[in-house]
Design a protein around this motif. Structure first.
Motif, PDB file in Angstrom:
ATOM      1  N   THR A  38      -3.876  -4.218 -13.292  1.00  0.00           N
ATOM      2  CA  THR A  38      -2.444  -2.831 -13.199  1.00  0.00           C
ATOM      3  C   THR A  38      -0.905  -3.543 -12.171  1.00  0.00           C
ATOM      4  O   THR A  38      -1.042  -4.216 -11.133  1.00  0.00           O
ATOM      5  N   ILE A  39      -0.046  -3.274 -13.605  1.00  0.00           N
ATOM      6  CA  ILE A  39       1.322  -3.513 -12.940  1.00  0.00           C
ATOM      7  C   ILE A  39       2.348  -2.365 -12.858  1.00  0.00           C
ATOM      8  O   ILE A  39       1.719  -1.551 -13.433  1.00  0.00           O
ATOM      9  N   ASP A  40       2.477  -1.834 -11.217  1.00  0.00           N
ATOM     10  CA  ASP A  40       3.413  -1.069 -10.980  1.00  0.00           C
ATOM     11  C   ASP A  40       4.275  -0.849 -11.107  1.00  0.00           C
ATOM     12  O   ASP A  40       5.116  -1.515 -11.132  1.00  0.00           O
ATOM     13  N   GLN A  41       4.731   0.075 -12.740  1.00  0.00           N
ATOM     14  CA  GLN A  41       6.062  -0.130 -13.309  1.00  0.00           C
ATOM     15  C   GLN A  41       7.044   1.525 -12.505  1.00  0.00           C
ATOM     16  O   GLN A  41       7.520   1.481 -13.306  1.00  0.00           O
ATOM     17  N   LYS A  56       1.037  -1.502  -0.220  1.00  0.00           N
ATOM     18  CA  LYS A  56       0.340   0.181  -0.098  1.00  0.00           C
ATOM     19  C   LYS A  56       0.942   0.924   0.002  1.00  0.00           C
ATOM     20  O   LYS A  56       0.590   1.904  -0.608  1.00  0.00           O
ATOM     21  N   ASP A  57       2.010   1.273   0.705  1.00  0.00           N
ATOM     22  CA  ASP A  57       2.528   2.827   1.128  1.00  0.00           C
ATOM     23  C   ASP A  57       3.678   2.596  -0.758  1.00  0.00           C
ATOM     24  O   ASP A  57       3.909   4.041  -0.775  1.00  0.00           O
ATOM     25  N   SER A  58       4.043   1.378  -1.242  1.00  0.00           N
ATOM     26  CA  SER A  58       4.849   1.477  -2.186  1.00  0.00           C
ATOM     27  C   SER A  58       4.096   1.592  -3.297  1.00  0.00           C
ATOM     28  O   SER A  58       4.707   2.207  -4.348  1.00  0.00           O
ATOM     29  N   TRP A  59       2.699   2.231  -3.292  1.00  0.00           N
ATOM     30  CA  TRP A  59       2.046   1.520  -4.817  1.00  0.00           C
ATOM     31  C   TRP A  59       2.628   3.009  -5.595  1.00  0.00           C
ATOM     32  O   TRP A  59       1.230   4.111  -4.482  1.00  0.00           O
ATOM     33  N   GLY A  60       2.539   3.138  -6.837  1.00  0.00           N
ATOM     34  CA  GLY A  60       3.006   4.391  -7.473  1.00  0.00           C
ATOM     35  C   GLY A  60       4.141   5.561  -6.928  1.00  0.00           C
ATOM     36  O   GLY A  60       3.670   6.409  -7.518  1.00  0.00           O
ATOM     37  N   ASN A  61       4.606   4.728  -6.291  1.00  0.00           N
ATOM     38  CA  ASN A  61       5.867   5.583  -5.226  1.00  0.00           C
ATOM     39  C   ASN A  61       7.130   4.919  -5.894  1.00  0.00           C
ATOM     40  O   ASN A  61       7.969   5.902  -5.004  1.00  0.00           O
ATOM     41  N   GLY A  62       6.829   4.007  -6.079  1.00  0.00           N
ATOM     42  CA  GLY A  62       8.340   2.896  -6.904  1.00  0.00           C
ATOM     43  C   GLY A  62       8.499   2.392  -4.919  1.00  0.00           C
ATOM     44  O   GLY A  62       8.944   2.597  -3.878  1.00  0.00           O
ATOM     45  N   LEU A  63       9.524   1.087  -5.597  1.00  0.00           N
ATOM     46  CA  LEU A  63       9.816   0.221  -4.299  1.00  0.00           C
ATOM     47  C   LEU A  63      11.150  -0.212  -4.454  1.00  0.00           C
ATOM     48  O   LEU A  63      11.253  -0.496  -5.317  1.00  0.00           O
ATOM     49  N   ASP A  64      12.245   0.906  -3.211  1.00  0.00           N
ATOM     50  CA  ASP A  64      13.617   0.404  -3.273  1.00  0.00           C
ATOM     51  C   ASP A  64      13.523   0.035  -2.185  1.00  0.00           C
ATOM     52  O   ASP A  64      13.499  -0.692  -1.358  1.00  0.00           O
ATOM     53  N   THR A  92       1.106   7.579 -14.570  1.00  0.00           N
ATOM     54  CA  THR A  92       1.937   8.432 -14.630  1.00  0.00           C
ATOM     55  C   THR A  92       1.867   9.669 -14.500  1.00  0.00           C
ATOM     56  O   THR A  92       0.750  10.565 -13.967  1.00  0.00           O
ATOM     57  N   GLY A  93       3.181  11.093 -14.011  1.00  0.00           N
ATOM     58  CA  GLY A  93       3.323  12.523 -13.759  1.00  0.00           C
ATOM     59  C   GLY A  93       2.682  12.804 -15.695  1.00  0.00           C
ATOM     60  O   GLY A  93       2.699  14.078 -15.023  1.00  0.00           O
ATOM     61  N   LYS A  94       2.818  12.060 -16.384  1.00  0.00           N
ATOM     62  CA  LYS A  94       2.458  13.118 -17.780  1.00  0.00           C
ATOM     63  C   LYS A  94       1.928  12.240 -18.523  1.00  0.00           C
ATOM     64  O   LYS A  94       1.397  11.700 -19.511  1.00  0.00           O
ATOM     65  N   ALA A  95       0.955  11.354 -17.602  1.00  0.00           N
ATOM     66  CA  ALA A  95      -0.347  10.508 -18.747  1.00  0.00           C
ATOM     67  C   ALA A  95      -1.749   9.525 -17.492  1.00  0.00           C
ATOM     68  O   ALA A  95      -0.854   9.707 -16.129  1.00  0.00           O
ATOM     69  N   ALA A  96      -2.457  10.009 -18.112  1.00  0.00           N
ATOM     70  CA  ALA A  96      -3.503   9.280 -17.196  1.00  0.00           C
ATOM     71  C   ALA A  96      -4.241   9.288 -18.190  1.00  0.00           C
ATOM     72  O   ALA A  96      -4.954   9.330 -19.016  1.00  0.00           O
ATOM     73  N   GLY A 125      11.412  10.077 -11.284  1.00  0.00           N
ATOM     74  CA  GLY A 125      11.165   9.658 -12.841  1.00  0.00           C
ATOM     75  C   GLY A 125      10.000  10.286 -12.947  1.00  0.00           C
ATOM     76  O   GLY A 125       9.131  10.214 -11.529  1.00  0.00           O
ATOM     77  N   SER A 126       9.132  11.002 -14.282  1.00  0.00           N
ATOM     78  CA  SER A 126       7.239  11.310 -13.805  1.00  0.00           C
ATOM     79  C   SER A 126       7.006  10.510 -15.360  1.00  0.00           C
ATOM     80  O   SER A 126       6.260  10.673 -15.325  1.00  0.00           O
ATOM     81  N   TYR A 127       7.932   9.732 -15.872  1.00  0.00           N
ATOM     82  CA  TYR A 127       7.523   8.519 -16.801  1.00  0.00           C
ATOM     83  C   TYR A 127       7.128   7.573 -16.885  1.00  0.00           C
ATOM     84  O   TYR A 127       6.448   6.653 -17.984  1.00  0.00           O
ATOM     85  N   SER A 128       6.846   6.866 -15.778  1.00  0.00           N
ATOM     86  CA  SER A 128       6.637   5.488 -15.369  1.00  0.00           C
ATOM     87  C   SER A 128       6.041   5.987 -13.997  1.00  0.00           C
ATOM     88  O   SER A 128       5.507   6.595 -13.281  1.00  0.00           O
TER      89      SER A 128
END
Length: 244
Positions: A128-131, A62-70, A173-177, A136-139
């Motif tokens: 939905t696959i979180d990529q 939940k915390d990582s969805w849409g924020n990136g997982l590292d 993404t940051g530039k797509a919806a 960056g704002s294109y993923s």
């Protein structure tokens, strides 16, 4: 009791009391290193199941969805060096638990839901696959359409204006919806996708594409238009009149 002996005893008991074997089917085993992150019953009594690395808890998902997982997301990041995160898997199970299809999804986080699209002849599901990359704002999350009753886990395709047939994928993404829209003239709901991208050598050279996916004659079809200018997720979603 050993598993084989246990299930032999269960089979004998069910035979004595007249129960079918499917009434107490053995639970489907998970691949090593995975946890069952989500199960969703479909309209035809099958089950969509998302598997994720067992180190990804429900809260971390939940915390990582849409924020990136590292590696900073984990208490013991050093473990990821020797044991990298497993990619999520999607499985289609029968009502009795048999694995009918299984797909590795290429990224660690995923989820499924019944698609709230009105007017289609059959129920479809969003995968939905979180990529999302850490920077960056294109993923971001990418959504495909599934029709388990017919195509199992093969994503639905669309036909473009130039007659190419490709998987229908919606980007957030940051530039797509994207959004679901109900056409004023009636018929099945449409899918609207807006995206902005560099279109030239200058830092300010951007273009924005507007795409509409319609379900026509049993297939998704796409039309698109493009204009100069910039759009990002901080802006309002464009008006319906901006789409072809």
């Amino acid at each position: 009791m050993h598993n084989s002996n246990r299930w032999a005893a269960v089979a004998l008991f069910m035979a004595l009391v007249g129960l079918p074997m499917g009434a107490f089917a053995e639970p489907t085993k998970l691949p090593v290193g995975y946890r069952s992150a989500q199960t969703l019953a479909t309209q035809d009594a099958s089950v969509l199941q998302v598997l994720e690395d067992q180190r990804i808890s429900a809260q971390l998902h939940k915390d990582s969805w849409g924020n990136g997982l590292d590696e900073d997301s984990f208490d013991e990041p050093g473990d990821l060096v020797e044991h990298p995160l497993l990619n999520a898997r999607l499985r289609l199970l029968s009502a009795s638990g048999e694995v009918l299809a299984s797909e590795e999804l290429g990224y660690p986080l995923a989820q499924v839901e019944k698609a709230p699209i009105k007017g289609l002849p059959e129920t479809v599901y969003f995968l939905t696959i979180d990529q999302t990359a850490p920077m960056g704002s294109y993923s971001g999350p990418a959504t495909q359409l599934l029709l388990p009753s017919r195509q199992q886990l093969t994503p639905l395709n669309y036909k473009s204006a130039d007659a190419k047939v490709e998987p229908l994928t919606l980007a957030q993404t940051g530039k797509a919806a994207w959004q679901i829209a109900t056409p004023a003239e009636g018929g099945a709901d449409e899918l609207l996708q807006v995206s902005s991208f560099m279109d030239g050598d200058g830092d300010d050279d951007f273009a924005t594409r507007f795409e509409t996916y319609r379900f026509v004659d049993g297939q998704w079809q796409a039309t698109s238009s493009q204009k100069a200018g910039y759009w990002d997720a901080e802006n309002e979603f464009p008006a319906r009149t901006a789409f072809p």
